[in-house]
Design a protein around this motif. Sequence first.
Motif, mmCIF file in Angstrom:
data_model
loop_
_atom_site.group_PDB
_atom_site.id
_atom_site.type_symbol
_atom_site.label_atom_id
_atom_site.label_comp_id
_atom_site.label_asym_id
_atom_site.label_seq_id
_atom_site.Cartn_x
_atom_site.Cartn_y
_atom_site.Cartn_z
ATOM 1 N N ASN B 75 -41.584 21.488 -16.691
ATOM 2 C CA ASN B 75 -40.430 21.607 -15.800
ATOM 3 C C ASN B 75 -39.135 21.476 -16.605
ATOM 4 O O ASN B 75 -38.899 20.447 -17.226
ATOM 5 C CB ASN B 75 -40.524 20.492 -14.758
ATOM 6 N N PRO B 76 -38.278 22.514 -16.621
ATOM 7 C CA PRO B 76 -37.083 22.437 -17.476
ATOM 8 C C PRO B 76 -35.954 21.590 -16.883
ATOM 9 O O PRO B 76 -35.041 21.212 -17.602
ATOM 10 C CB PRO B 76 -36.646 23.895 -17.588
ATOM 11 N N LEU B 77 -36.016 21.287 -15.584
ATOM 12 C CA LEU B 77 -34.841 20.662 -14.954
ATOM 13 C C LEU B 77 -34.597 19.227 -15.422
ATOM 14 O O LEU B 77 -33.444 18.876 -15.695
ATOM 15 C CB LEU B 77 -34.961 20.743 -13.432
ATOM 16 N N HIS B 79 -35.229 18.124 -18.316
ATOM 17 C CA HIS B 79 -34.719 18.269 -19.680
ATOM 18 C C HIS B 79 -33.212 18.500 -19.657
ATOM 19 O O HIS B 79 -32.470 17.926 -20.456
ATOM 20 C CB HIS B 79 -35.398 19.444 -20.384
#
Lengths: 180, 121
Positions: B75-77, B79
């Motif tokens: 999940n990039p969020l 990060h």
Amino acid sequence: MERLHVIVLVILLIALAVTLVRLRSLLAIAILTGVYSLIMAVVYTLLDAVDVAFTEAVVGAGITLTLMLAAISLTTRRETKPGKRKGQRIVGAATAIVAGVALIYATTDMPGLGIQDAPIHRHVAPYYIETGPTETGVPNIVTASLASYRGFDTLGEVTVIFTAGISVMALLWRWGKDDR
Amino acid sequence: MSEVLTYITEHAVQWGAVILLMLGLYIVMTRGNLIKKVIGLNIFQTAVFLLYISIGYVLDGAAPIVLEGAERYSNPLPHVLILTAIVVSVATTSLALALIVRIQEAYGSIEEDEILEHGET
């Protein structure tokens, strides 16, 4: 297996933090904080957060360590032995333990590490992963959301750094004084 | 037995983050040296970062950079949030250290007790 690697490194981090609590030499403490940041960067890499690992290695182990060393060279190298502060220590330990127990109780309801269909991975994240690269043209989804979707937030972040920089200058700059 | 082991391996990183948080809080509350307080604050912050990053992790997922043949990504969020937070934490650390240097110049010490005594006399 990846989970086990992360757990071993986290145990190492806890051991380092305990050492940081006990050490008195500020120079050693500052250098160990650099080591701590580097191990933290490795943990981030194992957890697939490569951009965060990069930033932590540069900013945490690099810039923070340099700032700490500069501050220590301008002040003092040793923490003097604390006097009779037993009451304070008990209050501190009690607060930390109460907070820790409450938080560990809270983690029992959380989805485990790496569960693929945890709620956080099903909400808005798939949208950014699918359309982010095509909408912004940036293959790195973290960069895409940092610079494009959350551009104003990044502008705010830059404002924070700018304000901090101005404040540090205002504090340390010797305006027209030559007495040192 | 194996269920218990799975539960522990799934939650151990979260518990580790909580323990780091406790240690940071303990340093901030009990140590009188101001530089050490700042270091405690840093440990506290990295514990929160670790918790967030561990939430974003997906088993067998690739790092969130588009890759041919990758089935799923982490999940990039979280990060993105933590990248911002790390940079802000450096800004606050530098400001705190600058204040400490000024306190040393004004009071001749960075120990809480000695600064308080200096203020009373």
